[in-house]
Scaffold this motif. Structure first.
Motif, PDB file in Angstrom:
ATOM      1  N   TYR A 131      77.015   6.814 -14.620  1.00  0.00           N
ATOM      2  CA  TYR A 131      77.599   6.374 -13.359  1.00  0.00           C
ATOM      3  C   TYR A 131      76.726   6.793 -12.176  1.00  0.00           C
ATOM      4  O   TYR A 131      76.390   5.969 -11.314  1.00  0.00           O
ATOM      5  N   GLU A 132      76.356   8.089 -12.115  1.00  0.00           N
ATOM      6  CA  GLU A 132      75.526   8.555 -11.001  1.00  0.00           C
ATOM      7  C   GLU A 132      74.111   7.956 -11.066  1.00  0.00           C
ATOM      8  O   GLU A 132      73.473   7.741 -10.036  1.00  0.00           O
ATOM      9  N   GLU A 133      73.657   7.679 -12.269  1.00  0.00           N
ATOM     10  CA  GLU A 133      72.349   7.021 -12.405  1.00  0.00           C
ATOM     11  C   GLU A 133      72.399   5.622 -11.793  1.00  0.00           C
ATOM     12  O   GLU A 133      71.507   5.224 -11.022  1.00  0.00           O
ATOM     13  N   ALA A 134      73.472   4.873 -12.121  1.00  0.00           N
ATOM     14  CA  ALA A 134      73.620   3.523 -11.560  1.00  0.00           C
ATOM     15  C   ALA A 134      73.807   3.585 -10.046  1.00  0.00           C
ATOM     16  O   ALA A 134      73.259   2.761  -9.297  1.00  0.00           O
ATOM     17  N   ARG A 135      74.569   4.557  -9.579  1.00  0.00           N
ATOM     18  CA  ARG A 135      74.780   4.744  -8.133  1.00  0.00           C
ATOM     19  C   ARG A 135      73.451   5.008  -7.429  1.00  0.00           C
ATOM     20  O   ARG A 135      73.197   4.482  -6.334  1.00  0.00           O
ATOM     21  N   ALA A 136      72.599   5.802  -8.063  1.00  0.00           N
ATOM     22  CA  ALA A 136      71.296   6.110  -7.471  1.00  0.00           C
ATOM     23  C   ALA A 136      70.415   4.868  -7.416  1.00  0.00           C
ATOM     24  O   ALA A 136      69.769   4.600  -6.385  1.00  0.00           O
ATOM     25  N   TYR A 137      70.385   4.087  -8.511  1.00  0.00           N
ATOM     26  CA  TYR A 137      69.558   2.875  -8.520  1.00  0.00           C
ATOM     27  C   TYR A 137      70.043   1.872  -7.462  1.00  0.00           C
ATOM     28  O   TYR A 137      69.230   1.245  -6.758  1.00  0.00           O
ATOM     29  N   ALA A 138      71.354   1.733  -7.352  1.00  0.00           N
ATOM     30  CA  ALA A 138      71.894   0.810  -6.353  1.00  0.00           C
ATOM     31  C   ALA A 138      71.522   1.261  -4.942  1.00  0.00           C
ATOM     32  O   ALA A 138      71.120   0.455  -4.087  1.00  0.00           O
ATOM     33  N   GLY A 139      71.646   2.556  -4.705  1.00  0.00           N
ATOM     34  CA  GLY A 139      71.300   3.101  -3.400  1.00  0.00           C
ATOM     35  C   GLY A 139      69.820   2.979  -3.098  1.00  0.00           C
ATOM     36  O   GLY A 139      69.425   2.704  -1.950  1.00  0.00           O
ATOM     37  N   LEU A 140      69.005   3.163  -4.125  1.00  0.00           N
ATOM     38  CA  LEU A 140      67.559   3.015  -3.932  1.00  0.00           C
ATOM     39  C   LEU A 140      67.210   1.590  -3.509  1.00  0.00           C
ATOM     40  O   LEU A 140      66.359   1.367  -2.632  1.00  0.00           O
ATOM     41  N   GLY A 141      67.869   0.628  -4.130  1.00  0.00           N
ATOM     42  CA  GLY A 141      67.609  -0.756  -3.771  1.00  0.00           C
ATOM     43  C   GLY A 141      67.929  -1.027  -2.309  1.00  0.00           C
ATOM     44  O   GLY A 141      67.143  -1.651  -1.584  1.00  0.00           O
ATOM     45  N   GLU A 142      69.080  -0.514  -1.869  1.00  0.00           N
ATOM     46  CA  GLU A 142      69.467  -0.709  -0.471  1.00  0.00           C
ATOM     47  C   GLU A 142      68.521   0.012   0.474  1.00  0.00           C
ATOM     48  O   GLU A 142      68.089  -0.534   1.496  1.00  0.00           O
ATOM     49  N   ALA A 143      68.187   1.275   0.142  1.00  0.00           N
ATOM     50  CA  ALA A 143      67.339   2.076   1.026  1.00  0.00           C
ATOM     51  C   ALA A 143      65.927   1.517   1.101  1.00  0.00           C
ATOM     52  O   ALA A 143      65.314   1.456   2.182  1.00  0.00           O
ATOM     53  N   GLU A 144      65.388   1.103  -0.042  1.00  0.00           N
ATOM     54  CA  GLU A 144      64.022   0.565  -0.036  1.00  0.00           C
ATOM     55  C   GLU A 144      63.974  -0.782   0.688  1.00  0.00           C
ATOM     56  O   GLU A 144      62.991  -1.104   1.374  1.00  0.00           O
ATOM     57  N   ARG A 145      65.051  -1.575   0.569  1.00  0.00           N
ATOM     58  CA  ARG A 145      65.094  -2.835   1.298  1.00  0.00           C
ATOM     59  C   ARG A 145      65.126  -2.574   2.802  1.00  0.00           C
ATOM     60  O   ARG A 145      64.462  -3.257   3.584  1.00  0.00           O
ATOM     61  N   ALA A 146      65.885  -1.517   3.196  1.00  0.00           N
ATOM     62  CA  ALA A 146      65.945  -1.162   4.613  1.00  0.00           C
ATOM     63  C   ALA A 146      64.589  -0.692   5.111  1.00  0.00           C
ATOM     64  O   ALA A 146      64.179  -0.999   6.240  1.00  0.00           O
ATOM     65  N   THR A 147      63.864   0.035   4.265  1.00  0.00           N
ATOM     66  CA  THR A 147      62.538   0.517   4.656  1.00  0.00           C
ATOM     67  C   THR A 147      61.592  -0.657   4.923  1.00  0.00           C
ATOM     68  O   THR A 147      60.817  -0.648   5.885  1.00  0.00           O
ATOM     69  N   VAL A 148      61.670  -1.683   4.068  1.00  0.00           N
ATOM     70  CA  VAL A 148      60.821  -2.870   4.239  1.00  0.00           C
ATOM     71  C   VAL A 148      61.178  -3.590   5.540  1.00  0.00           C
ATOM     72  O   VAL A 148      60.303  -4.003   6.322  1.00  0.00           O
ATOM     73  N   ILE A 149      62.477  -3.714   5.814  1.00  0.00           N
ATOM     74  CA  ILE A 149      62.914  -4.399   7.032  1.00  0.00           C
ATOM     75  C   ILE A 149      62.440  -3.648   8.271  1.00  0.00           C
ATOM     76  O   ILE A 149      61.943  -4.239   9.240  1.00  0.00           O
ATOM     77  N   PHE A 150      62.583  -2.284   8.228  1.00  0.00           N
ATOM     78  CA  PHE A 150      62.120  -1.476   9.358  1.00  0.00           C
ATOM     79  C   PHE A 150      60.617  -1.688   9.587  1.00  0.00           C
ATOM     80  O   PHE A 150      60.155  -1.799  10.722  1.00  0.00           O
ATOM     81  N   ALA A 151      59.885  -1.709   8.479  1.00  0.00           N
ATOM     82  CA  ALA A 151      58.428  -1.877   8.607  1.00  0.00           C
ATOM     83  C   ALA A 151      58.091  -3.237   9.213  1.00  0.00           C
ATOM     84  O   ALA A 151      57.188  -3.365  10.062  1.00  0.00           O
ATOM     85  N   GLU A 152      58.824  -4.279   8.787  1.00  0.00           N
ATOM     86  CA  GLU A 152      58.550  -5.620   9.326  1.00  0.00           C
ATOM     87  C   GLU A 152      58.850  -5.692  10.815  1.00  0.00           C
ATOM     88  O   GLU A 152      58.201  -6.424  11.570  1.00  0.00           O
ATOM     89  N   LEU A 153      59.856  -4.924  11.250  1.00  0.00           N
ATOM     90  CA  LEU A 153      60.227  -4.930  12.668  1.00  0.00           C
ATOM     91  C   LEU A 153      59.398  -3.938  13.480  1.00  0.00           C
ATOM     92  O   LEU A 153      59.572  -3.831  14.693  1.00  0.00           O
ATOM     93  N   GLY A 154      58.523  -3.188  12.802  1.00  0.00           N
ATOM     94  CA  GLY A 154      57.711  -2.200  13.496  1.00  0.00           C
ATOM     95  C   GLY A 154      58.491  -0.976  13.926  1.00  0.00           C
ATOM     96  O   GLY A 154      58.111  -0.280  14.887  1.00  0.00           O
ATOM     97  N   LEU A 155      59.621  -0.679  13.217  1.00  0.00           N
ATOM     98  CA  LEU A 155      60.459   0.469  13.565  1.00  0.00           C
ATOM     99  C   LEU A 155      60.254   1.593  12.539  1.00  0.00           C
ATOM    100  O   LEU A 155      60.033   1.312  11.352  1.00  0.00           O
ATOM    101  N   PRO A 156      60.361   2.853  12.954  1.00  0.00           N
ATOM    102  CA  PRO A 156      60.243   3.967  11.992  1.00  0.00           C
ATOM    103  C   PRO A 156      61.484   4.038  11.117  1.00  0.00           C
ATOM    104  O   PRO A 156      62.603   3.805  11.575  1.00  0.00           O
ATOM    105  N   SER A 157      61.288   4.359   9.831  1.00  0.00           N
ATOM    106  CA  SER A 157      62.432   4.517   8.932  1.00  0.00           C
ATOM    107  C   SER A 157      62.866   5.973   8.822  1.00  0.00           C
ATOM    108  O   SER A 157      63.726   6.300   8.025  1.00  0.00           O
ATOM    109  N   ARG A 158      62.253   6.789   9.641  1.00  0.00           N
ATOM    110  CA  ARG A 158      62.570   8.210   9.707  1.00  0.00           C
ATOM    111  C   ARG A 158      62.524   8.844   8.351  1.00  0.00           C
ATOM    112  O   ARG A 158      63.463   9.500   7.919  1.00  0.00           O
TER     113      ARG A 158
END
Length: 939
Positions: free
Chosen positions: A912-939
């Motif tokens: 369960y926690e493994e799946a939760r981590a993978y799901a969260g990674l997908g969301e976080a990494e997608r956010a990182t890509v979006i921030f980079a495209e907008l020229g914003l820091p992902s902190r």
């Protein structure tokens, strides 16, 4: 009668303070108390009292002051005189310095497992101090003891604030810590504690300001940067990472007993080689003084190792087997703050964890009495900042050749050193018999252990000359060593043993059962009262045959233990049976206080006097002190004891995370049950083994053991045992996220309706239905559990009900339930439930948008998880922190925490926690890509 040295030296009776009558008598009392229960030479007392004004009348003046001191005591015979000098008899608990150190030692052992009790003990210990030790006595002979006590006072204060942090009292101690830091600006440990307290008060800027000020002072005063511990705290604050539990620097060096004489050249050699080599081995024959030299050098140099001094007796040469490196590593890791399942199961993993923990730290590790290089090698830190000091009768050639150790071969004392040691123990009377004294030293093979024992016997034989005693040895033919040092040592043992009173001699013959044993255990062994045993022990201590330890425990040198076994006490088997009966009774009594609602085997009350245990905290302390002896006594030679101890001790071993001991004890119990063909007992042992493997995250092995236990119990109509096995199988499936299978096993257990397990099963089943999304069914079950639960089960039921409220959006109700959980936890000591409660408090505040409080509770949950080795909770907290960082727009930090959660969850099989981590990674990494495209820091 009480004696005080933590301030002006004083004597107190039931009616008040006794007038000392001047500076000279205070000095006399102070020196006698500093060396309580040991003879103090007349010359030492005279120098302390009169300094350069010593003349021919000094002995008479000293005698007059001693006479007046005796009149002030409750028993004039407390002050005795022998050839070694004057000696003041002080009973355990009478001297405030001894009480202070005993309380501090007890608290240090509890600071992680029971911080509340540790803080209470340390407040009591520090409350014994009035001002400076030996205040007003400017006497060189007392200066070293005063410095030592002051250092221990500071360490106790540091330990106190660590315990207070463990109790969550960070806000309350900021003021006290600030004042202490100002008074001791070079104590890095104090700065670290203050930074942690401020950080937990959400005062990060103030915490970092403390570091900057500390660094400026340390660089200015010492010319060096702060140590890795303080720097690491600063870095974690800057990174926004939770601060793990701070550990008091361990101070495990044994107390130096007796006079240390000679060895100047050896000390100088140690100074030299320790400066250039991280591993030093002191080798030499038995009884040559390796341990004494190592411990004396370590105490002289302890300031060079501010991150701690560790000590382990490896028992390489004694009646029992040497300690396995695997067990030693577990003990060292616990000392350094790793508990429960946090101690890896594999020896190599333990060694790697040790190297990680001590990396860059200045730690001294004394490995005493090593059997071989192979025993030592897994224990080596690997960091050049640490020093390992090994003692061994073996040459440890492999340690020198492969690991770069520098060997110091310790020879016997020189004739001059041997004479000085005899004089230090026996007194100046030997000056007139130098030839006979020299002969005595040679008969003792110039080995310090033998010399101390022989010299102490000389000091007690006032009517005999040294020459008479040497002649007596010749007559008895006791010291004909034939060139073999060990023969010489045994001969001296024999000489001293023959002069013991019958009761003391019998106790000595029985004393070889363990290298570390308590007064009450020895009384049980001897089959007599504690007072009578204490009198016999006083005789053995004076004869240097037994060494006193703190907390009324005693140590016997391995050579003396071997000799006591050689004497073959005719009733030894009866004595051991008495001791084991006493151990079982005390263990059952302790567990009745820790887990009063659990069934245990009925244990007959032994004849021996029991230790009084007032509450759960006393019970845990007693079990902690006796754990090694309790488990060591189990085995094929004691089948009845083993069979009874396993069901008594299992809950304590589980709660404390003593998984090695659990596997050993319950494995022996299983073998004993199989030997008898007792399937019920075998099933119970398999259940306990399964639970131990669950705590080590050996889920497949645990399920196998529990399945075998289920088959064993199915042939009996023992509903309670079957329910216990089914409940534990449910736990095993739940840990691997097989929630439906877990619920099925809980349902089967519940059908059996076992009174003792019903509340626990209802609690577990309710939580499974929560995880499965059936909130209505979960609420019914958890409410029913709360109606009958108490203690630890009540804490879990409240916590799971609060988790249900979080899941259903009733956050205020959840917070109220969780605060109630923490109150129950405080009484029951359920640290696992406390960690989970902190986790769900973080979740509740996070859902309410109060991210600061959420972070605070998640950090406390993380610290609890690390302390207990709860890897599932670590995965949960890591995922929760990632989600909180993501909600704040910190995608990069979210990725970091999800990756950590994924690694942990994968390792323990938590899908369960493994799946939760993978799901969260997908969301976080997608956010990182979006921030980079907008020229914003992902902190």
């Amino acid at each position: 009668m009480k004696f005080e040295v933590l301030g002006p030296v004083a004597i107190r009776t039931g009616t008040g303070r006794v007038a000392m009558g001047g500076q000279l008598r205070s000095t006399l009392l102070g020196v006698l108390l500093a060396r309580a229960n040991r003879p103090v030479p007349v010359s030492t007392l005279a120098d302390a009292m009169w300094n350069d004004a010593v003349d021919d009348r000094t002995p008479q003046k000293l005698h007059l002051h001693v006479h007046k001191l005796r009149r002030a005591l409750d028993d004039p015979d407390r002050v005795s005189f022998s050839a070694g000098g004057y000696q003041l008899r002080v009973l355990p608990g009478e001297l405030d310095a001894e009480r202070f150190e005993s309380l501090a030692d007890e608290a240090t052992a509890l600071v992680t497992a029971d911080p509340r009790r540790a803080a209470e003990l340390l407040r009591d210990a520090l409350g014994l101090w009035r001002t400076e030790p030996y205040q007003g006595l400017d006497v060189p002979v007392l200066a070293g003891e005063a410095r030592r006590l002051n250092d221990r006072r500071l360490v106790a204060a540091e330990t106190l604030y660590e315990a207070e942090l463990g109790c969550g009292r960070h806000a309350a101690i900021v003021g006290e810590l600030t004042a202490l830091v100002e008074a001791h600006p070079l104590r890095e440990r104090l700065h670290g504690l203050l930074m942690t307290a401020l950080h937990r008060c959400e005062r990060q800027a103030d915490a970092l300001a403390v570091y900057r000020k500390a660094r400026a002072v340390i660089v200015d005063e010492l010319g060096v940067e702060p140590g890795p511990g303080l720097r690491g705290i600063e870095q974690r604050i800057l990174a926004g990472q939770p601060l793990g539990p701070l550990l008091t620097a361990p101070a495990q060096l044994p107390h130096v007993t007796g006079e240390f004489t000679g060895r100047a050249a050896d000390l100088s050699t140690l100074d030299s080689v320790a400066a250039s080599s991280p591993i030093v081995a002191i080798t030499g024959t038995a009884g040559v003084g390796k341990t004494t030299l190592a411990v004396h050098w370590a105490h002289r140099n302890r300031d060079k190792f501010p991150d701690g001094q560790l000590y382990v007796d490896l028992r390489g040469h004694g009646p029992e087997k040497p300690l396995p490196a695997r067990d030693v590593l577990a003990s060292l890791l616990r000392t350094l703050g790793v508990h429960g399942a946090g101690v890896p199961a594999d020896q190599d993993e333990r060694a790697a964890r040790l190297r990680t923990l001590v990396d860059g730290k200045r730690i001294l590790l004394v490995l005493d009495n090593a059997a071989s290089a192979d025993q030592v090698r897994p224990l080596l830190p690997g960091s050049p900042s640490c020093l390992v000091l090994v003692t061994s009768r073996d040459t440890v050639a492999g340690l020198v050749a492969r690991d770069g150790a520098h060997r110091v071969d310790l020879d016997r004392l020189t004739p001059g050193e041997a004479f000085d040691l005899i004089r230090a123990v026996a007194g100046s009377r030997v000056d007139a018999e130098r030839e006979a004294t020299a002969a005595l030293a040679e008969r003792c093979a110039r080995l310090p252990l033998a010399i101390r024992i022989a010299a102490e016997l000389i000091s007690t034989r006032r009517g005999s000359d040294v020459a008479d005693l040497v002649a007596e040895q010749n007559t008895l033919d006791l010291l004909d060593a034939g060139g073999d040092p060990r023969t010489a040592v045994r001969a001296v043992f024999s000489w001293s043993y023959r002069h013991l009173p019958p009761d003391a001699a019998r106790l000595f013959r029985l004393s070889g059962v363990s290298p570390d044993v308590s007064l009450h255990a020895l009384a049980a062994l001897a089959g007599q009262g504690v007072r009578e045993t204490q009198r016999s022990l006083d005789v053995l201590v004076r004869a240097n045959l037994v060494e006193p330890l703190p907390a009324r425990r005693f140590h016997v040198h391995d050579l003396l233990r071997a000799y006591s076994v050689e004497l073959a006490e005719p009733t030894r088997s009866e004595a051991v049976a008495r001791l084991l009966d006493w151990y079982l009774h005390m263990a059952a009594t302790a567990m009745d206080l820790i887990s009063p609602h659990e069934a245990r085997p009925q244990i007959p009350v032994p004849v021996a006097e029991a230790v009084r245990l007032a509450d759960r905290h006393d019970a845990v302390r007693w079990l902690d002190a006796e754990r090694a002896n309790l488990v060591a006594a189990a085995g094929p030679d004691q089948p009845a004891y083993t069979a009874r101890l396993s069901p008594i001790l299992w809950r304590y071993l589980e709660n404390g995370g003593y998984n090695d001991e659990a596997l050993t004890l319950h494995g022996l119990a299983l073998a004993e049950a199989d030997q008898r063909g007792d399937r019920a007992a075998a099933g119970a042992a398999l259940t306990r083994l399964g639970v131990a493997h669950l705590r080590l995250w050996h889920n497949d092995i645990a399920i196998d053991h529990l399945t075998r236990a289920l088959r064993a119990h199915e042939s009996f109509d023992d509903r309670s045992a079957l329910a216990a096995v089914l409940n534990n199988l449910g736990l095993a499936y739940a840990l691997t996220s097989r929630f439906r299978e877990a619920a099925d096993h809980y349902e089967q257990a519940l059908v059996l309706r076992p009174d003792r397990h019903t509340a626990a099963i209802l609690t577990n089943l309710g939580d499974m239905y929560r995880r499965l999304g059936d909130h209505r069914r979960a609420a019914v079950l958890l409410d029913e559990a709360l109606a009958t639960a108490n203690g630890q089960i009540e804490a879990f039921a409240l916590c799971h009900l609060a988790a249900l409220r979080v899941d259903t959006g009733h956050y205020d109700e959840a917070i109220a339930l969780l605060h109630k959980t923490l109150i129950v936890v405080k009484d029951s000591g359920n640290q696992l439930a406390e960690g989970e409660a902190r986790y769900f408090l973080g979740a509740a505040f996070g859902r309410l948008g109060d991210h600061e409080r959420a972070f605070g509770h998640y950090r406390e949950a993380w610290e609890s998880a690390v302390t207990m080795g709860n890897r599932q909770l670590q995965a949960q907290v890591s995922n929760a922190l990632a989600e909180l960082h993501h909600a704040q727009g910190s995608a990069a930090e979210a990725v970091q925490h999800h990756k950590a959660a994924c690694a942990i969850a994968t390792a323990i099989g938590d899908r369960y926690e493994e799946a939760r981590a993978y799901a969260g990674l997908g969301e976080a990494e997608r956010a990182t890509v979006i921030f980079a495209e907008l020229g914003l820091p992902s902190r």
